[in-house]
Design an enzyme around this catalytic site. Structure first.
Site, short mmCIF file in Angstrom:
data_model
loop_
_atom_site.label_atom_id
_atom_site.label_comp_id
_atom_site.label_asym_id
_atom_site.label_seq_id
_atom_site.Cartn_x
_atom_site.Cartn_y
_atom_site.Cartn_z
N ASP A 63 1.35 -1.28 -0.32
CA ASP A 63 -0.30 0.07 -0.01
C ASP A 63 0.51 1.23 -0.04
O ASP A 63 1.38 1.09 0.03
CB ASP A 63 -0.91 -0.27 1.12
CG ASP A 63 -0.16 -0.20 2.67
OD1 ASP A 63 1.05 -0.57 3.00
OD2 ASP A 63 -1.14 -0.41 3.47
N ASN A 131 -7.20 -2.43 15.18
CA ASN A 131 -8.26 -2.94 14.85
C ASN A 131 -8.17 -4.03 13.18
O ASN A 131 -9.26 -4.11 13.14
CB ASN A 131 -8.73 -2.07 13.84
CG ASN A 131 -8.07 -1.63 12.60
OD1 ASN A 131 -7.14 -2.27 12.49
ND2 ASN A 131 -8.66 -0.78 11.54
N HIS A 133 -6.43 -4.69 10.53
CA HIS A 133 -6.69 -4.53 9.57
C HIS A 133 -5.34 -5.16 8.55
O HIS A 133 -4.56 -5.17 8.98
CB HIS A 133 -6.51 -3.22 8.75
CG HIS A 133 -5.51 -2.65 8.83
ND1 HIS A 133 -5.41 -1.16 9.48
CD2 HIS A 133 -4.24 -2.98 9.39
CE1 HIS A 133 -3.83 -0.13 9.96
NE2 HIS A 133 -3.31 -1.06 9.95
N GLU A 138 -9.08 -2.02 6.78
CA GLU A 138 -9.96 -1.28 7.59
C GLU A 138 -11.35 -2.82 8.32
O GLU A 138 -11.48 -3.50 6.92
CB GLU A 138 -10.60 -0.36 7.64
CG GLU A 138 -8.99 0.78 6.95
CD GLU A 138 -8.16 0.97 8.79
OE1 GLU A 138 -8.07 -0.08 9.72
OE2 GLU A 138 -7.50 2.03 8.51
P1 PGA Z 1 2.41 -1.16 12.74
O1 PGA Z 1 1.82 -1.24 11.64
O2 PGA Z 1 3.86 -2.81 12.10
O3 PGA Z 1 3.65 -0.02 12.86
O4 PGA Z 1 2.35 -1.76 14.03
C1 PGA Z 1 1.09 -2.64 11.03
C2 PGA Z 1 0.20 -2.13 10.49
O5 PGA Z 1 -0.99 -1.44 10.56
O6 PGA Z 1 -0.61 -3.06 9.82
#
Ligand code: PGA
Length: 238
Positions: A63, A131, A133, A138
């Site tokens: 992404d 959450n 995702h 999301e």
């Molecule tokens: P993070 O993000 O590794 O910075 O915790 C993971 C994500 O949001 O997929």
């Protein structure tokens, strides 16, 4: 789903790097799907130390934020160059990240086509949001979604504000591989660390398959490995 529990973040990172290194050694022209965020940083550090031959490896990232270009320090192109690509012998022309400044209606289908052209993603590395995702898909994302523009929820914007000068600078939308894009990968490796991921990990592994928990769709995939540390695993019952 195969679940491997590491003692801590460092052990998780080493195990994930070993997992990916083994795949690269077995297939020199492998296509990897890679992720950004704090979680994979340690994995990339460990991979760099291994001095692998990346000359034939292709990478598709999950992404990118919409509205910022690859020179922006918070862009995922910048992150990948800094944390991995600049330190290995990969051909940058073989590294793909959706463009945050192109029209997502054109960029999304074009990104899907370029993944298809490479065959398919052999191994997809994923982090997970608090959450649940995956990529920027999301809660309530469509199971059959492909690469497209997505809205970021407030908790994601807050979690990612650390990468920007002001919280207001965090883009509200991103372009992300969809759930269906991720599910097409032959093998998936999800990594998670820390108590703030524990509920998401529980819901992903032991919960119902639901759009409310995007990572729960991974239960339907044939070849998923989760390497998570003890804190992220602490709510698991089975
Ligand atoms: P993070 O993000 O590794 O910075 O915790 C993971 C994500 O949001 O997929």
């Amino acid at each position: 789903m195969k679940v491997i529990i590491a003692k801590n973040y460092n052990e998780m990172s080493k195990m994930a790097a070993n997992f990916i290194a083994k795949e690269i050694k077995e297939k020199e022209n492998i296509t990897l799907g890679l992720a950004t965020g704090s979680t994979p940083e340690g994995t990339y550090k460990e991979l760099i130390k291994k001095n692998l031959d990346w000359s034939l490896v292709k990478v598709f990232n999950l992404d990118e934020y919409i509205g910022i270009n690859g020179e922006h320090e918070a862009s995922y192109r910048f992150f990948m160059n800094q944390k991995l690509f600049n330190h290995i012998n990969i051909n940058k022309n073989n590294t793909f990240i959706p463009s945050g400044i192109a029209d997502p209606k054109i960029e999304g289908p074009a990104y899907e086509k370029s993944i298809e052209k490479s065959g398919s993603i052999d191994v997809q590395l994923l982090g997970i949001g608090g959450n649940a995702h995956i990529g920027f898909n999301e809660p309530f994302s469509e199971e059959y979604s492909t690469t497209q523009e997505v809205k970021l929820v407030e908790s994601t914007i807050n979690a990612n504000a650390r990468m920007f000068k002001n919280k207001e600078d965090v883009p509200k939308t991103a372009i992300s591989m969809g759930i269906a894009t991720i599910m097409k990968a032959k093998k998936i490796l999800l990594i998670a660390s820390g108590t703030k991921k524990a509920q998401a990990i529980l819901n992903t592994i032991e919960g119902k398959i639901t759009g409310n928990v995007p990572a729960s769709y991974l239960q339907k995939h044939q070849d998923v490995t989760l390497i998570i540390d003890e804190e992220a695993a602490k709510l698991l019952k089975k």
